[in-house]
Design a protein around this motif. Structure first.
Motif, PDB file in Angstrom:
ATOM      1  N   ILE A 179       1.116  -1.112  -0.322  1.00 52.06           N
ATOM      2  CA  ILE A 179       0.015   0.114   0.037  1.00 52.06           C
ATOM      3  C   ILE A 179       0.857   1.146  -0.124  1.00 52.06           C
ATOM      4  CG2 ILE A 179      -1.879   1.252   1.408  1.00 52.06           C
ATOM      5  CD1 ILE A 179      -2.745  -1.320   2.537  1.00 52.06           C
ATOM      6  N   MET A 180       1.989   1.391   1.030  1.00 55.07           N
ATOM      7  CA  MET A 180       2.725   2.462   1.026  1.00 55.07           C
ATOM      8  C   MET A 180       3.530   2.688  -0.402  1.00 55.07           C
ATOM      9  SD  MET A 180       5.766   3.195   3.737  1.00 55.07           S
ATOM     10  CE  MET A 180       6.985   1.776   2.694  1.00 55.07           C
ATOM     11  N   LEU A 181       4.021   1.539  -0.990  1.00 56.01           N
ATOM     12  CA  LEU A 181       4.872   1.828  -2.065  1.00 56.01           C
ATOM     13  C   LEU A 181       4.112   2.384  -3.359  1.00 56.01           C
ATOM     14  CD1 LEU A 181       7.155  -1.260  -1.920  1.00 56.01           C
ATOM     15  CD2 LEU A 181       7.941   1.082  -1.696  1.00 56.01           C
ATOM     16  N   ARG A 182       2.747   1.766  -3.417  1.00 58.26           N
ATOM     17  CA  ARG A 182       2.120   1.950  -4.526  1.00 58.26           C
ATOM     18  C   ARG A 182       1.598   3.424  -4.409  1.00 58.26           C
ATOM     19  NH1 ARG A 182       0.352   0.388  -9.682  1.00 58.26           N
ATOM     20  NH2 ARG A 182      -1.300   1.498 -10.193  1.00 58.26           N
ATOM     21  N   ARG A 183       1.366   4.043  -3.196  1.00 53.17           N
ATOM     22  CA  ARG A 183       0.826   5.584  -2.997  1.00 53.17           C
ATOM     23  C   ARG A 183       2.089   6.218  -3.249  1.00 53.17           C
ATOM     24  NH1 ARG A 183      -3.641   5.649   1.846  1.00 53.17           N
ATOM     25  NH2 ARG A 183      -5.302   4.322   0.836  1.00 53.17           N
ATOM     26  N   LEU A 184       3.291   6.122  -2.589  1.00 54.43           N
ATOM     27  CA  LEU A 184       4.378   6.868  -2.755  1.00 54.43           C
ATOM     28  C   LEU A 184       4.882   6.818  -4.514  1.00 54.43           C
ATOM     29  CD1 LEU A 184       6.819   5.448   0.093  1.00 54.43           C
ATOM     30  CD2 LEU A 184       5.732   7.820  -0.202  1.00 54.43           C
ATOM     31  N   CYS A 188       5.143  10.471  -5.372  1.00 58.18           N
ATOM     32  CA  CYS A 188       6.372  10.924  -5.337  1.00 58.18           C
ATOM     33  C   CYS A 188       7.255  10.614  -6.593  1.00 58.18           C
ATOM     34  CB  CYS A 188       7.044  10.586  -4.260  1.00 58.18           C
ATOM     35  SG  CYS A 188       6.348  11.277  -2.708  1.00 58.18           S
ATOM     36  N   GLY A 189       6.529   9.687  -7.279  1.00 59.70           N
ATOM     37  CA  GLY A 189       7.371   8.959  -8.430  1.00 59.70           C
ATOM     38  C   GLY A 189       8.230   7.988  -7.835  1.00 59.70           C
ATOM     39  N   PHE A 190       8.676   6.754  -8.782  1.00 56.24           N
ATOM     40  CA  PHE A 190       9.239   5.671  -8.356  1.00 56.24           C
ATOM     41  C   PHE A 190      10.537   5.852  -7.493  1.00 56.24           C
ATOM     42  CE2 PHE A 190      12.434   2.149  -9.108  1.00 56.24           C
ATOM     43  CZ  PHE A 190      11.719   1.076  -8.505  1.00 56.24           C
ATOM     44  N   GLU A 191      11.302   6.819  -8.081  1.00 55.27           N
ATOM     45  CA  GLU A 191      12.574   7.143  -7.332  1.00 55.27           C
ATOM     46  C   GLU A 191      12.564   7.586  -5.913  1.00 55.27           C
ATOM     47  OE1 GLU A 191      11.523   8.285 -10.334  1.00 55.27           O
ATOM     48  OE2 GLU A 191      12.806   7.261 -11.702  1.00 55.27           O
ATOM     49  N   TRP A 192      11.672   8.587  -5.699  1.00 49.61           N
ATOM     50  CA  TRP A 192      11.807   9.204  -4.283  1.00 49.61           C
ATOM     51  C   TRP A 192      10.859   8.096  -3.438  1.00 49.61           C
ATOM     52  CZ3 TRP A 192      14.457  11.868  -1.281  1.00 49.61           C
ATOM     53  CH2 TRP A 192      15.375  12.832  -1.835  1.00 49.61           C
ATOM     54  N   GLY A 193       9.890   7.383  -3.991  1.00 49.44           N
ATOM     55  CA  GLY A 193       8.950   6.546  -3.386  1.00 49.44           C
ATOM     56  C   GLY A 193      10.072   5.345  -2.845  1.00 49.44           C
ATOM     57  N   ILE A 194      11.048   4.887  -3.380  1.00 51.25           N
ATOM     58  CA  ILE A 194      11.912   3.798  -3.279  1.00 51.25           C
ATOM     59  C   ILE A 194      12.839   4.511  -1.806  1.00 51.25           C
ATOM     60  CG2 ILE A 194      14.108   2.590  -3.815  1.00 51.25           C
ATOM     61  CD1 ILE A 194      11.374   1.311  -4.463  1.00 51.25           C
ATOM     62  N   ARG A 195      13.308   5.598  -2.303  1.00 50.74           N
ATOM     63  CA  ARG A 195      14.191   6.419  -0.922  1.00 50.74           C
ATOM     64  C   ARG A 195      13.585   6.686   0.031  1.00 50.74           C
ATOM     65  NH1 ARG A 195      15.829  10.634  -5.883  1.00 50.74           N
ATOM     66  NH2 ARG A 195      17.201   9.394  -7.074  1.00 50.74           N
ATOM     67  N   ILE A 196      12.091   7.009   0.160  1.00 50.96           N
ATOM     68  CA  ILE A 196      11.637   7.071   1.385  1.00 50.96           C
ATOM     69  C   ILE A 196      11.418   5.937   2.210  1.00 50.96           C
ATOM     70  CG2 ILE A 196       9.199   7.646   2.353  1.00 50.96           C
ATOM     71  CD1 ILE A 196       9.061   9.919  -0.069  1.00 50.96           C
ATOM     72  N   SER A 197      11.178   4.807   1.390  1.00 49.61           N
ATOM     73  CA  SER A 197      11.130   3.449   2.082  1.00 49.61           C
ATOM     74  C   SER A 197      12.480   3.056   2.793  1.00 49.61           C
ATOM     75  CB  SER A 197      10.789   2.374   1.151  1.00 49.61           C
ATOM     76  OG  SER A 197      11.650   1.819   0.388  1.00 49.61           O
ATOM     77  N   GLY A 198      13.619   3.490   1.894  1.00 52.17           N
ATOM     78  CA  GLY A 198      15.029   3.412   2.311  1.00 52.17           C
ATOM     79  C   GLY A 198      15.347   4.080   3.709  1.00 52.17           C
ATOM     80  N   PHE A 199      14.916   5.284   3.924  1.00 54.59           N
ATOM     81  CA  PHE A 199      15.026   6.040   5.106  1.00 54.59           C
ATOM     82  C   PHE A 199      14.281   5.252   6.205  1.00 54.59           C
ATOM     83  CE2 PHE A 199      15.979   9.590   2.212  1.00 54.59           C
ATOM     84  CZ  PHE A 199      17.353   9.536   2.516  1.00 54.59           C
ATOM     85  N   ILE A 200      13.121   4.811   6.007  1.00 50.16           N
ATOM     86  CA  ILE A 200      12.398   4.191   6.853  1.00 50.16           C
ATOM     87  C   ILE A 200      13.104   2.766   7.409  1.00 50.16           C
ATOM     88  CG2 ILE A 200      10.234   2.864   7.475  1.00 50.16           C
ATOM     89  CD1 ILE A 200       8.818   4.835   5.459  1.00 50.16           C
ATOM     90  N   CYS A 201      13.734   2.254   6.672  1.00 51.20           N
ATOM     91  CA  CYS A 201      14.420   0.702   6.873  1.00 51.20           C
ATOM     92  C   CYS A 201      15.720   1.145   7.804  1.00 51.20           C
ATOM     93  CB  CYS A 201      14.992   0.245   5.860  1.00 51.20           C
ATOM     94  SG  CYS A 201      13.684  -0.758   5.016  1.00 51.20           S
ATOM     95  N   LEU A 202      16.415   2.361   7.258  1.00 50.80           N
ATOM     96  CA  LEU A 202      17.385   2.942   8.097  1.00 50.80           C
ATOM     97  C   LEU A 202      17.093   2.789   9.589  1.00 50.80           C
ATOM     98  CD1 LEU A 202      20.455   3.552   8.231  1.00 50.80           C
ATOM     99  CD2 LEU A 202      19.860   5.918   7.502  1.00 50.80           C
ATOM    100  N   ALA A 203      15.965   3.710   9.768  1.00 50.33           N
ATOM    101  CA  ALA A 203      15.667   3.999  11.376  1.00 50.33           C
ATOM    102  C   ALA A 203      15.267   3.009  11.983  1.00 50.33           C
ATOM    103  CB  ALA A 203      14.509   4.954  11.134  1.00 50.33           C
ATOM    104  N   LEU A 204      14.248   2.046  11.201  1.00 52.99           N
ATOM    105  CA  LEU A 204      14.009   0.847  12.097  1.00 52.99           C
ATOM    106  C   LEU A 204      15.081  -0.207  12.287  1.00 52.99           C
ATOM    107  CD1 LEU A 204      10.429   0.429  10.667  1.00 52.99           C
ATOM    108  CD2 LEU A 204      11.134   1.621  12.411  1.00 52.99           C
TER     109      LEU A 204
END
Length: 423
Positions: A179-184, A188-204
């Motif tokens: 759901i999150m990736l599809r909306r991102l 935001c476009g594919f590139e920034w959608g992926i980067r945002i998920s990467g920052f979330i992974c870094l924190a968790l």
């Protein structure tokens, strides 16, 4: 503690009957133990949760970046994720037994986040293979195995419950990410959608590195990486063979349920929710059967859940031709496949020396890497061979999972052949 007891007239078989003498003074709780469970939950949310969501990328790539390639070719990206993740298990497990979780999880976090960021700028197929396939799979392995192995050193009586709670993180990730990736991607476009998920992974994952710890004193071993004695253990080998059949077909629905829904005239936007429903069923499947298994026996829950996962594929997916029936199948399959994923690790631990749990978990998953690599491309090839019909793929998925459950039954019988025994 007695080796045998009686509960409501049933025979109780404990692990001491089948294991060499080890220190069984497990705390079964406390701050360190439950922080390890919490950290493992976060690690699995980011790692196995994303693996469970590859169907999102399969569908997106088919319509966008890799639309010129057939589904079977695109699926090699996800298949390589699984292969590298599984194959790394033997090495990661041995390092865990020698050095503990943190020396593995910190570089795992770095590799995982780097692979996500590099995927955001990929343009060619080979770049996706290397970045999202190989690197991502390695990062998952370096976080997944130490997290689960560390939990097993803290819990004995409630081991399956603790592992089930941690593994529920992969189900939560499997619900959130599609759901999150599809909306991102849309916002935001594919590139920034992926980067945002990467920052979330870094924190968790950083939090996971700080909280996961092992109870065992780390002792460097000079024993061989793969010891032949494990292959002479009939109980372990029957479990391995059964898991090989299971892994051949287990992840096919995760890869193809979204494209199947679209082929049945479900809108692409709604189809992504089907994968989330499958993974939501997996959350309950990872917690409820695991909790019950501590009371009724882990193998007694593992085997029927594995069998019913395959049966549901043959009996429901074969005839699912509307959104309602597809959602029904996704929820049922998610529950039973999630139960298998939650119970296989405590079942390995039950027939293993505590000092070799990490090694044996890793050995199992390393062996599973090869059928896992073949399963999804084989399903894509069957889809092409059947001219767009999914029936061959469904038959492969359901039959291999059911066959695998029968070999696991062999392990259960070797431990204790009594039907009412708690095994």
């Amino acid at each position: 503690m007695d080796k045998e007891g009686s509960i409501a007239g049933t025979t109780v078989v404990t692990a001491e009957e089948i294991l060499p003498a080890v220190d069984n003074d497990y705390p079964d709780g406390g701050w360190a133990a439950w922080l390890t469970v919490a950290g493992a939950f976060l690690a699995l949310l980011c790692t196995f949760g994303q693996l469970n969501s590859f169907g999102t990328f399969q569908s997106w790539y088919s319509d966008h970046q890799l639309s010129h390639l057939p589904p079977s070719t695109i699926s090699w990206i996800g298949a390589l994720q699984l292969w590298v993740f599984f194959f790394s298990g033997g090495f990661v497990g041995r390092f865990f037994d020698a050095y503990g979780p943190r020396w593995l999880m910190v570089p795992g976090t770095v590799i995982l986040v780097f692979s996500i960021m590099i995927t955001s700028i990929c343009k060619e197929y080979y770049q996706y293979i290397l970045g999202q396939g190989v690197l991502f799979g390695l990062g998952v392995g370096l976080l997944f195995y130490p997290s689960l192995s560390a939990i097993s050193t803290h819990f004995y009586k409630y081991r399956a419950t603790a592992l089930g709670i941690a593994l529920a993180g992969s189900g939560v990730g499997g619900v959130v990410y599609p759901i999150m990736l599809r909306r991102l991607f849309t916002a935001c476009g594919f590139e920034w959608g992926i980067r945002i998920s990467g920052f979330i992974c870094l924190a968790l994952c950083s939090l996971a590195c700080c909280t996961v710890n092992s109870r065992l004193i780390r002792v460097e071993s000079t024993a061989p990486w793969f010891q032949l004695k494990h292959f002479r253990d009939v109980k372990f080998m029957l479990l391995v063979i059964g898991s090989m059949f299971m892994s051949l077909g287990l992840f096919i629905p995760n890869f193809y349920i979204v494209t199947y829904a679209v082929a049945r005239h479900v809108s692409p936007t709604t189809a992504f929710y089907v994968l989330s429903v499958l993974n939501a069923g997996g959350i309950i499947g990872r917690i409820l059967p695991a909790t019950l298994s501590d009371a009724f026996g882990r193998y007694n829950l593992l085997i029927p859940c594995a069998f019913l996962a395959g049966l549901s594929t043959l009996a429901i997916w074969s005839f699912a031709d509307s959104l309602v029936t597809i959602m029904l199948y996704a929820a049922v399959y998610g529950f039973f496949s999630g139960a298998f994923n939650a119970l296989i690790v405590p079942c390995i631990a039950q027939i293993s020396d505590i000092r070799e749990i990490g090694l044996r978990i890793g050995m199992l998953y390393s062996i599973l890497s090869f059928p896992s690599l073949a399963g999804e491309p084989a399903a894509g090839a069957l889809l092409k061979l059947c001219h767009g019909s999914y029936i061959g793929m469904i038959a492969l998925s359901g039959s291999t999972v059911m066959i695998g459950s029968l070999f696991m039954l062999g392990t259960r019988i070797r431990i204790n052949p009594k039907m009412l025994a708690r095994v």
